[in-house]
Enzyme design. Structure first.
Site, PDB file in Angstrom:
ATOM      1  N   MET A 161       3.467   0.355 -15.674  1.00  0.00           N
ATOM      2  CA  MET A 161       4.117   0.540 -14.387  1.00  0.00           C
ATOM      3  C   MET A 161       4.923  -0.715 -14.079  1.00  0.00           C
ATOM      4  O   MET A 161       4.374  -1.808 -14.058  1.00  0.00           O
ATOM      5  CB  MET A 161       3.051   0.786 -13.314  1.00  0.00           C
ATOM      6  CG  MET A 161       3.574   0.941 -11.908  1.00  0.00           C
ATOM      7  SD  MET A 161       2.305   1.594 -10.773  1.00  0.00           S
ATOM      8  CE  MET A 161       0.979   0.411 -10.946  1.00  0.00           C
ATOM      9  N   ARG A 294      -4.745   2.551  -7.225  1.00  0.00           N
ATOM     10  CA  ARG A 294      -5.525   1.914  -6.159  1.00  0.00           C
ATOM     11  C   ARG A 294      -6.985   2.345  -6.206  1.00  0.00           C
ATOM     12  O   ARG A 294      -7.884   1.519  -6.005  1.00  0.00           O
ATOM     13  CB  ARG A 294      -4.885   2.220  -4.802  1.00  0.00           C
ATOM     14  CG  ARG A 294      -3.638   1.390  -4.579  1.00  0.00           C
ATOM     15  CD  ARG A 294      -2.843   1.787  -3.354  1.00  0.00           C
ATOM     16  NE  ARG A 294      -1.727   0.851  -3.183  1.00  0.00           N
ATOM     17  CZ  ARG A 294      -0.750   0.999  -2.310  1.00  0.00           C
ATOM     18  NH1 ARG A 294      -0.722   2.057  -1.511  1.00  0.00           N
ATOM     19  NH2 ARG A 294       0.213   0.098  -2.220  1.00  0.00           N
ATOM     20  N   TYR A 425      -3.307  -7.182  -6.962  1.00  0.00           N
ATOM     21  CA  TYR A 425      -2.372  -6.187  -7.475  1.00  0.00           C
ATOM     22  C   TYR A 425      -2.626  -4.784  -6.911  1.00  0.00           C
ATOM     23  O   TYR A 425      -3.640  -4.525  -6.284  1.00  0.00           O
ATOM     24  CB  TYR A 425      -2.263  -6.194  -8.982  1.00  0.00           C
ATOM     25  CG  TYR A 425      -3.482  -5.970  -9.859  1.00  0.00           C
ATOM     26  CD1 TYR A 425      -4.556  -5.217  -9.473  1.00  0.00           C
ATOM     27  CD2 TYR A 425      -3.492  -6.515 -11.143  1.00  0.00           C
ATOM     28  CE1 TYR A 425      -5.623  -4.992 -10.317  1.00  0.00           C
ATOM     29  CE2 TYR A 425      -4.557  -6.299 -12.007  1.00  0.00           C
ATOM     30  CZ  TYR A 425      -5.616  -5.533 -11.581  1.00  0.00           C
ATOM     31  OH  TYR A 425      -6.659  -5.320 -12.433  1.00  0.00           O
ATOM     32  N   GLU A 426      -1.612  -3.918  -7.118  1.00  0.00           N
ATOM     33  CA  GLU A 426      -1.550  -2.581  -6.520  1.00  0.00           C
ATOM     34  C   GLU A 426      -1.564  -2.628  -4.991  1.00  0.00           C
ATOM     35  O   GLU A 426      -2.101  -1.748  -4.328  1.00  0.00           O
ATOM     36  CB  GLU A 426      -2.694  -1.689  -7.028  1.00  0.00           C
ATOM     37  CG  GLU A 426      -2.757  -1.547  -8.516  1.00  0.00           C
ATOM     38  CD  GLU A 426      -1.420  -1.216  -9.149  1.00  0.00           C
ATOM     39  OE1 GLU A 426      -0.614  -0.522  -8.512  1.00  0.00           O
ATOM     40  OE2 GLU A 426      -1.171  -1.659 -10.279  1.00  0.00           O
ATOM     41  N   GLY A 427      -0.947  -3.659  -4.432  1.00  0.00           N
ATOM     42  CA  GLY A 427      -0.946  -3.851  -2.990  1.00  0.00           C
ATOM     43  C   GLY A 427      -2.110  -4.740  -2.618  1.00  0.00           C
ATOM     44  O   GLY A 427      -3.268  -4.388  -2.832  1.00  0.00           O
TER      45      GLY A 427
END
Length: 566
Positions: A161, A294, A425-427
């Site tokens: 990604m 997430r 990571y991932e927000g």
């Protein structure tokens, strides 16, 4: 490192705590019988114990390297990744039409938990591929699906990604990577992406990148972003990788942990890619992968928590010190407190994650909107609390080891170093909390209130057999309800100022709810005793957290930057 897969614990959670029976009762997941669940989890557990866990230290001590443009992975990682692929563990939930098992996400979640505990650096690769599979299943053309999904599902190819750029981190809308139409249905992708987990490897024959980029007529911000599939090698119509694409790994990051996972800076110089979804609708397609990730990243934190706990427990049981009953440090009250905290928080976080996965499965099976909103509500809680739990438990694991925890040879510090990035990571977890009090309360709090109604009903039912524990959980639910009402009634800045303690407080109460369910299913057993510890000692934290959450933003911004200067 040694590791024992907690298969019996997952069965207990499925059978008594998170409502997996609802999933297996649907037509869509009728094949997820108790016998199938037992067989899948048992075999995955053996893989984690026998193949992946021995690779944990090798990845840390012998990091992935970039040599003459080729990424050399850590010793044994090739065999490990191939074992994951050959066992079908990448594609548990994937569409059977393309070679997947079509089993529930809850089962994938349990397997990912165990793989993360055994070797997080390696587990990152199948996690990224799983997210790409879901994004392609939901958004790609039939032609792209037919060409790429069988290879990704089989593990012959891996997926990544590509969001972040040097100037565009959490602000994804600031990205500048360009996509120019080639006139034949493909696009030329040009730009640089950073922090790309498993951006390349020397194990699989192809690496497929999902890349966010802008078309020439794109508007500024996130609404002008499109999503493209850009392979390392361009496959022919039969799926045979051919000519090398115009992309390369510029460098690998030197990280605090996760040394076995090659985190790449990727350069695209007119690389050939294909549009996934509609033009300028890339964020919607990418969010499919991100929401999958997430949940997966929250589970990574939980898995590491379990690995760190098992490692600390084994050390404590063998560490002789003091004149006590067992002559080990497990007899000391503070060590017992740390071990109990580690186990109780891991259980709470794991139950939240599995309940999240069950909601996703029920949405898939029924299409009911209430399950979709339940899954959406639980996703930021799973991600933030799961990863915070991983960090906290790994840190306690170092402390249990005492001075030896600071010595790298014991392996305790690796869990702490590896898991730390999961909160980023991932927000980041701060972004997860803002999502919770922002988007997830945009319905006026209705999804949260429905969950609270269920939690309070369960607490009421528990008053008959566990009155003290039930009363504490019911009162905590009321405090959470009042704080949710406060959040709904206030503006964004006030909500954001208290979002992190609100999410943490929500997770604390939700964890108590699941512990209480476990206690009722195991009267007089270890789960009742663990629930009593959690509810008496850890649940009270919700009072301070939710008080903090209701303070608003005024005093926060009353502090000037001069006040904050060093």
């Amino acid at each position: 490192m040694s590791y024992r897969a907690p298969v019996s614990e997952f069965r207990f959670l499925f059978d008594h705590v998170v409502g997996f029976d609802q999933v297996s009762a649907t037509e869509r997941f009728a094949e997820a019988t108790p016998e199938t669940v037992e067989a899948v989890l048992t075999e995955a557990g053996k893989l984690c114990e026998e193949v992946l866990a021995p690779l944990q230290r090798a990845g840390d001590l012998h990091p992935a390297q970039l040599e003459n443009g080729i990424v050399r992975t850590s010793p044994g990682f090739g065999d490990g990744l191939r074992a994951i692929a050959e066992g079908g563990w990448i594609a548990i939930a994937a569409d059977p039409e393309y070679g997947g098992m079509g089993l529930p996400m809850a089962m994938t979640t349990a397997v990912n938990d165990m793989m993360s505990a055994a070797c997080l650096s390696l587990q990152l690769s199948p996690l990224m591929t799983q997210g790409q599979i879901e994004a392609l299943e939901n958004h790609a053309s039939d032609e792209l699906k037919a060409l790429y999904l069988p290879k990704l599902i089989s593990g012959e190819w891996t997926g990544t990604m590509n969001l972040t750029e040097p100037q565009a981190g959490s602000d994804v809308g600031a990205l500048t990577t360009k996509a120019e139409p080639n006139g034949d249905g493909s696009y030329a992708i040009t730009g640089q992406k950073i922090y790309i987990s498993w951006g390349d490897n020397d194990i699989t024959e192809n690496v497929c990148h999902l890349v966010l980029a802008r078309l020439p007529d794109a508007v500024p911000g996130t609404k002008g972003i499109s999503l493209f599939l850009v392979p390392k090698r361009i496959p022919d119509e039969n799926g045979v990788p051919g000519v090398a694409n115009s992309l390369k790994v510029v460098s690998l990051e030197h990280k605090m942990g996760l040394h076995g996972s090659p985190t790449a800076v990727m350069q695209y110089d007119g690389a050939t890619g294909w549009l996934v979804g509609e033009e300028h609708d890339g964020m919607r397609a990418m969010f499919t992968m991100m929401n999958n990730a997430r949940l997966g990243v929250g589970v990574q934190g939980i898995g590491v928590a379990d690995g760190a706990y098992q490692h600390a427990l084994a050390y404590a049981e063998g560490r002789k010190q003091g004149r006590t009953e067992n002559n080990t440090i497990t007899d000391h009250a503070d060590v017992r407190r740390m071990l109990a905290t580690m186990k109780a928080d891991t259980f709470a976080a794991r139950a939240i994650a599995l309940a999240n996965a069950v909601a996703i499965d029920m949405e898939t099976a029924t299409g009911h909107a209430d399950w979709a909103t339940r899954a959406a509500l639980l996703t930021p809680i799973t991600k933030a609390f799961g990863t915070d739990t991983g960090i906290d438990v790994a840190e306690l694991g170092v402390q249990v080891h005492g001075g030896m925890g600071f010595i790298e040879e014991t392996g305790a510090a690796q869990y702490s170093r590896d898991v730390r990035v999961t909160a980023i990571y991932e927000g980041t977890n701060g972004i997860q909390s803002m999502d919770l009090v922002g988007r997830k309360l945009m319905d006026g709090g209705e999804a949260a209130y429905r969950l609270l109604d269920e939690m309070e009903a369960d607490a009421e039912a528990a008053r008959a057999d566990l009155p003290e524990l039930a009363e504490a959980v019911w009162q905590a639910c009321e405090t959470l309800r009042e704080t949710t009402e406060w959040m709904v009634a206030h503006g964004a800045q006030d909500r954001f100022a208290g979002s992190v303690p609100y999410l943490r407080g929500f997770a604390r109460v939700l964890g108590a709810h699941f512990h209480l369910k476990a206690a009722r299913a195991d009267r007089g057993g270890k789960h009742e005793r663990l629930a009593a510890f959690y509810i008496h000692r850890l649940l009270p934290e919700h009072v301070g957290l939710l008080t903090h959450a209701r303070q608003g933003a005024e005093d926060l911004y009353a502090l000037s930057m001069d006040d904050l200067a060093a």
